[in-house]
Design a protein around this motif. Structure first.
Motif, PDB file in Angstrom:
ATOM      1  N   ARG A  72      28.569  53.796  65.800  1.00 45.16           N
ATOM      2  CA  ARG A  72      29.184  52.458  65.782  1.00 45.16           C
ATOM      3  C   ARG A  72      30.085  52.289  64.542  1.00 45.16           C
ATOM      4  NH1 ARG A  72      27.211  48.903  69.592  1.00 45.16           N
ATOM      5  NH2 ARG A  72      25.167  49.374  70.450  1.00 45.16           N
ATOM      6  N   ALA A  73      29.672  52.894  63.437  1.00 42.29           N
ATOM      7  CA  ALA A  73      30.468  52.794  62.204  1.00 42.29           C
ATOM      8  C   ALA A  73      31.725  53.667  62.285  1.00 42.29           C
ATOM      9  CB  ALA A  73      29.618  53.200  61.005  1.00 42.29           C
ATOM     10  N   LYS A  74      31.647  54.810  62.994  1.00 48.92           N
ATOM     11  CA  LYS A  74      32.764  55.746  63.071  1.00 48.92           C
ATOM     12  C   LYS A  74      33.804  55.343  64.111  1.00 48.92           C
ATOM     13  CE  LYS A  74      30.189  59.962  61.955  1.00 48.92           C
ATOM     14  NZ  LYS A  74      29.696  61.220  62.534  1.00 48.92           N
ATOM     15  N   ILE A  75      33.380  54.952  65.282  1.00 49.86           N
ATOM     16  CA  ILE A  75      34.280  54.728  66.422  1.00 49.86           C
ATOM     17  C   ILE A  75      34.612  53.243  66.541  1.00 49.86           C
ATOM     18  CG2 ILE A  75      34.593  55.031  68.920  1.00 49.86           C
ATOM     19  CD1 ILE A  75      34.178  57.693  67.500  1.00 49.86           C
ATOM     20  N   LYS A  76      35.913  52.951  66.535  1.00 49.26           N
ATOM     21  CA  LYS A  76      36.355  51.551  66.638  1.00 49.26           C
ATOM     22  C   LYS A  76      36.821  51.199  68.057  1.00 49.26           C
ATOM     23  CE  LYS A  76      35.401  50.945  62.426  1.00 49.26           C
ATOM     24  NZ  LYS A  76      34.053  50.521  62.164  1.00 49.26           N
ATOM     25  N   ASP A  77      37.220  52.201  68.833  1.00 49.12           N
ATOM     26  CA  ASP A  77      37.683  51.957  70.200  1.00 49.12           C
ATOM     27  C   ASP A  77      36.461  51.647  71.089  1.00 49.12           C
ATOM     28  OD1 ASP A  77      39.018  51.876  72.623  1.00 49.12           O
ATOM     29  OD2 ASP A  77      39.235  54.070  72.771  1.00 49.12           O
ATOM     30  N   PRO A  78      36.389  50.440  71.671  1.00 50.06           N
ATOM     31  CA  PRO A  78      35.219  50.036  72.473  1.00 50.06           C
ATOM     32  C   PRO A  78      34.934  50.953  73.669  1.00 50.06           C
ATOM     33  CG  PRO A  78      36.678  48.158  72.105  1.00 50.06           C
ATOM     34  CD  PRO A  78      37.368  49.370  71.561  1.00 50.06           C
ATOM     35  N   GLU A  79      36.002  51.432  74.347  1.00 54.11           N
ATOM     36  CA  GLU A  79      35.790  52.310  75.503  1.00 54.11           C
ATOM     37  C   GLU A  79      35.186  53.638  75.083  1.00 54.11           C
ATOM     38  OE1 GLU A  79      38.845  53.136  78.436  1.00 54.11           O
ATOM     39  OE2 GLU A  79      39.424  51.015  78.364  1.00 54.11           O
TER      40      GLU A  79
END
Length: 194
Positions: free
Chosen positions: A109-116
């Protein structure tokens, strides 16, 4: 002079009482067996009828004779403590799997910002976590099964009637009731009527 005699008799009486405690008379043992059988029959009557038929009065009498040797209580309590310790360890082991998953989710969750992309990765992680949890649960069940097997073997070797190594769930259930009976007897104090 009288005081000395009284003291001497007092010592003699206490010596006899001590000897009787160390070496119970056959009459004392017989009364204690009757007491234990009565208690076991009382416990037995509390069971569902289908289980009552599986535990004979002969087995209860054998059990009463067996627990005259109070060392059986020590063995059962030690096995129970060991089982509780094993269960605590297994709970920690399962919680560790859960915690690892929670930490990994937080990291993604901290690394990936793209919701998909995050949704896709978390879906894959959930699958991976479910498989790992199933493997962990299988291992826990194997450990618990082995613990039951070890307990059955130990009690059989100790000469406790009704105990032998089995995987039959009905027989294990009966053995669990017998263990409960033994634990309940261990909490009772036999007071011979004088």
């Amino acid at each position: 002079m009288t005081d000395v005699t009284t003291t001497s008799e007092g010592n003699s009486n206490s010596s006899e009482a001590l000897a009787e405690q160390q070496q119970p008379t056959p009459e004392f043992l017989q009364r204690k067996i009757y007491f234990l059988v009565d208690q076991l029959r009382s416990f037995h009557s509390e069971l569902p009828e289908n289980l009552q038929t599986r535990i004979s009065y002969d087995l209860l009498t054998e059990l009463a004779n067996c627990v005259l040797n109070e060392g059986i209580f020590v063995i059962v309590k030690a096995l129970m403590e060991l089982q509780h310790e094993t269960e605590r360890h297994l709970i920690k082991m399962r919680m560790q799997v859960e915690n690892e998953y929670e930490i990994e989710v937080a990291e993604w969750r901290a690394k990936i910002k793209d919701p998909e992309e995050l949704h896709h990765i978390l879906g894959l992680m959930k699958i991976k976590h479910t498989k790992k949890l199933i493997e962990s649960d299988k291992k826990i069940i194997e450990i618990l099964d082995q613990k039951v097997n070890d307990q059955q073997s130990t009690l059989q070797k100790a000469g406790v009637p009704g105990f032998y190594v089995t995987e039959n769930p009905k027989e294990i259930k009966i053995q669990m009731f017998l263990l409960d009976f033994i634990l309940r007897l261990s909490r009772l104090k036999y007071e011979p009527s004088k």
